[in-house]
Write a protein that holds these residues in place. Structure first.
Motif, PDB file in Angstrom:
ATOM      1  N   CYS A 175       0.839  -1.196   0.000  1.00 14.43           N
ATOM      2  CA  CYS A 175       0.000   0.000   0.000  1.00 14.43           C
ATOM      3  C   CYS A 175       0.873   1.245   0.000  1.00 14.43           C
ATOM      4  O   CYS A 175       1.926   1.287   0.649  1.00 14.43           O
ATOM      5  N   ALA A 176       0.440   2.248  -0.739  1.00 14.86           N
ATOM      6  CA  ALA A 176       1.085   3.560  -0.733  1.00 14.86           C
ATOM      7  C   ALA A 176       0.105   4.569  -0.157  1.00 14.86           C
ATOM      8  O   ALA A 176      -1.075   4.573  -0.525  1.00 14.86           O
ATOM      9  N   THR A 177       0.570   5.393   0.760  1.00 15.52           N
ATOM     10  CA  THR A 177      -0.246   6.477   1.307  1.00 15.52           C
ATOM     11  C   THR A 177       0.401   7.789   0.906  1.00 15.52           C
ATOM     12  O   THR A 177       1.567   8.038   1.228  1.00 15.52           O
ATOM     13  N   VAL A 178      -0.361   8.598   0.187  1.00 17.11           N
ATOM     14  CA  VAL A 178       0.151   9.855  -0.373  1.00 17.11           C
ATOM     15  C   VAL A 178      -0.442  11.022   0.403  1.00 17.11           C
ATOM     16  O   VAL A 178      -1.653  11.073   0.652  1.00 17.11           O
TER      17      VAL A 178
ATOM     18  N   VAL B 157      -1.346 -11.764   9.189  1.00 17.81           N
ATOM     19  CA  VAL B 157      -0.194 -10.904   8.932  1.00 17.81           C
ATOM     20  C   VAL B 157       1.039 -11.476   9.621  1.00 17.81           C
ATOM     21  O   VAL B 157       1.050 -11.722  10.836  1.00 17.81           O
ATOM     22  N   PHE B 158       2.085 -11.717   8.863  1.00 17.53           N
ATOM     23  CA  PHE B 158       3.338 -12.252   9.366  1.00 17.53           C
ATOM     24  C   PHE B 158       4.269 -11.126   9.794  1.00 17.53           C
ATOM     25  O   PHE B 158       4.896 -11.174  10.850  1.00 17.53           O
ATOM     26  N   THR B 159       4.338 -10.090   8.957  1.00 17.16           N
ATOM     27  CA  THR B 159       5.144  -8.925   9.277  1.00 17.16           C
ATOM     28  C   THR B 159       4.669  -7.754   8.436  1.00 17.16           C
ATOM     29  O   THR B 159       4.063  -7.930   7.377  1.00 17.16           O
ATOM     30  N   ALA B 160       4.934  -6.541   8.921  1.00 21.82           N
ATOM     31  CA  ALA B 160       4.587  -5.327   8.181  1.00 21.82           C
ATOM     32  C   ALA B 160       5.698  -4.313   8.383  1.00 21.82           C
ATOM     33  O   ALA B 160       6.202  -4.147   9.500  1.00 21.82           O
ATOM     34  N   ASN B 161       6.092  -3.676   7.318  1.00 22.07           N
ATOM     35  CA  ASN B 161       7.151  -2.666   7.356  1.00 22.07           C
ATOM     36  C   ASN B 161       6.691  -1.434   6.606  1.00 22.07           C
ATOM     37  O   ASN B 161       6.081  -1.539   5.538  1.00 22.07           O
ATOM     38  N   SER B 162       6.970  -0.271   7.164  1.00 17.10           N
ATOM     39  CA  SER B 162       6.540   0.977   6.535  1.00 17.10           C
ATOM     40  C   SER B 162       7.707   1.946   6.477  1.00 17.10           C
ATOM     41  O   SER B 162       8.546   1.990   7.392  1.00 17.10           O
ATOM     42  N   HIS B 163       7.769   2.696   5.392  1.00 17.40           N
ATOM     43  CA  HIS B 163       8.850   3.667   5.216  1.00 17.40           C
ATOM     44  C   HIS B 163       8.312   4.866   4.436  1.00 17.40           C
ATOM     45  O   HIS B 163       7.673   4.705   3.406  1.00 17.40           O
ATOM     46  N   VAL B 164       8.546   6.068   4.958  1.00 18.41           N
ATOM     47  CA  VAL B 164       8.104   7.278   4.277  1.00 18.41           C
ATOM     48  C   VAL B 164       9.276   7.899   3.528  1.00 18.41           C
ATOM     49  O   VAL B 164      10.401   7.958   4.034  1.00 18.41           O
TER      50      VAL B 164
ATOM     51  N   ASP C 275      -6.005  -7.541   9.506  1.00 17.95           N
ATOM     52  CA  ASP C 275      -6.199  -8.435   8.356  1.00 17.95           C
ATOM     53  C   ASP C 275      -5.392  -8.014   7.146  1.00 17.95           C
ATOM     54  O   ASP C 275      -5.535  -8.589   6.071  1.00 17.95           O
ATOM     55  N   GLY C 276      -4.538  -6.987   7.319  1.00 22.39           N
ATOM     56  CA  GLY C 276      -3.722  -6.512   6.216  1.00 22.39           C
ATOM     57  C   GLY C 276      -4.331  -5.380   5.432  1.00 22.39           C
ATOM     58  O   GLY C 276      -3.760  -4.940   4.433  1.00 22.39           O
ATOM     59  N   SER C 277      -5.488  -4.890   5.870  1.00 17.72           N
ATOM     60  CA  SER C 277      -6.122  -3.755   5.183  1.00 17.72           C
ATOM     61  C   SER C 277      -5.291  -2.495   5.381  1.00 17.72           C
ATOM     62  O   SER C 277      -4.586  -2.338   6.382  1.00 17.72           O
ATOM     63  N   CYS C 278      -5.367  -1.589   4.410  1.00 16.78           N
ATOM     64  CA  CYS C 278      -4.687  -0.297   4.499  1.00 16.78           C
ATOM     65  C   CYS C 278      -5.729   0.803   4.518  1.00 16.78           C
ATOM     66  O   CYS C 278      -6.701   0.770   3.761  1.00 16.78           O
TER      67      CYS C 278
END
Length: 336
Positions: free
Chosen positions: A136-139, A284-291, A207-210
């Motif tokens: 997912c991308a959040t702008v 969800v096994f893992t989640a990583n986010s980077h801006v 559940d992995g939703s964005c």
């Protein structure tokens, strides 16, 4: 038309396979998802895509990314799927016509400056294993540019030029600044860290939703008042194949509006990429986010070869994506 009616919030949401666009009459407009099917202000996609092939300037940065082809639960905490070479880019085209635009009340004789955001995978990892991964991308389009450009430390960091910068490619006097995607140059390190944390805490579901995300308190000085929300876009296999996932149309203007173009070129675009990997149990096994933060007028660290069906600035694009499936489309309600 009065000022009140000009700034009146208007948005459109099309269901199922129909893409969406958000339009604020005579203000700004965005389109998300597959840009072969959607464009700002409801401009016919064929007209829009032909017009943005005349890119004035583009820039790309390398961003942390993962092998979307990897199986479920691969690697310790997902780190075994980390790969280098993902690029996030921004491109700006001017004088995009509003001919046959569907937005009500729009002056079709006007033009806009169009900004597109795109993501390019390194070779071999671009094929999405949809049972194992979600991206997912959040702008965040509403950066307060006055606040972003203040501060002696920030100015010094923004204007630092790398040895590889090409001054002959400059569009304006400030175009030589180097950008590696670090938001600390514009939004402060504290704000960037808070965005990353909030993306996992509030922008991602169990559940992995964005979800669309509101900027944290430490970031509010850098975003326009009342416009702090980010638009979440799921990058499915079709969007990843094309590369482009977001388009922004400026306020309508007359042709060759230099001030409007310079504003579009220098605008800062914070983009959060959230990589969600599922385990074999479907959870969800893992989640990583980077801006990352982009500006078309800054020299990025990537190759800046624009993605998409159409060529740009004489550079070939990838093979057009012909297999159009059911698409994710998301809308941002633009507040007054």
């Amino acid at each position: 038309m009065t000022i009140t009616s000009i700034l009146r919030r208007t948005f459109y949401l099309f269901l199922a396979v129909t893409p969406c666009y958000v339009a604020v009459v005579h203000a700004q407009s965005e389109a998300t998802g597959d840009l072969t099917l959607a464009a700002p202000y409801g401009i016919p996609p064929a007209v829009f895509n032909a017009s943005i092939s005349r890119t004035v300037r583009q820039s790309a940065v390398y961003v942390p990314g993962y092998n979307l082809s990897a199986p479920e639960g691969f690697g310790p905490s997902g780190n075994g799927s980390a790969v280098v070479g993902w690029q996030l880019g921004v491109a700006v085209a001017d004088n995009v016509p509003l001919t046959n635009a569907a937005a009500p009340g729009i002056n079709t004789a006007k033009v806009i400056d169009a900004t597109t955001l795109w993501l390019q995978a390194p070779l071999g990892v671009e094929f999405l294993n949809s049972t194992a991964w979600k991206l997912c991308a959040t702008v965040f389009p509403y950066v307060n540019m006055s606040a972003a450009m203040q501060g002696g430390e920030n100015v010094e960091r923004r204007t630092a030029v790398s040895d590889s910068s090409d001054s002959s490619d400059s569009v304006s006097g400030d175009d030589s600044r180097q950008n590696n995607g670090n938001c600390g140059a514009w939004l402060t390190d504290q704000c960037a860290a808070a965005l990353n944390e909030n993306a996992l805490a509030y922008g991602t579901g169990a559940d992995g939703s964005c979800y669309n995300m509101t900027v944290p308190q430490s970031c509010t000085p850098f975003f326009m008042h009342g416009h702090g929300n980010g638009t979440a876009v799921v990058l499915d296999k079709n969007t990843l194949a094309d590369g482009r996932f977001y388009a922004w149309g400026s306020a309508p203007t007359s042709g060759d509006d230099t001030a409007a173009l310079n504003s579009a070129l220098s605008h800062v675009w914070p983009v959060l990429l959230t990589w969600i990997q599922f385990g074999q149990d479907g959870k969800v096994f893992t989640a990583n986010s980077h801006v990352s933060c982009l500006a078309a007028s800054s020299n990025g660290t990537g190759t800046a070869t624009e993605r998409g069906t159409f060529t740009s600035a004489g550079k070939p694009g990838p093979v057009p994506n012909q297999g159009l499936a059911a698409l994710f489309a998301t809308a941002l309600a633009l507040l007054m």
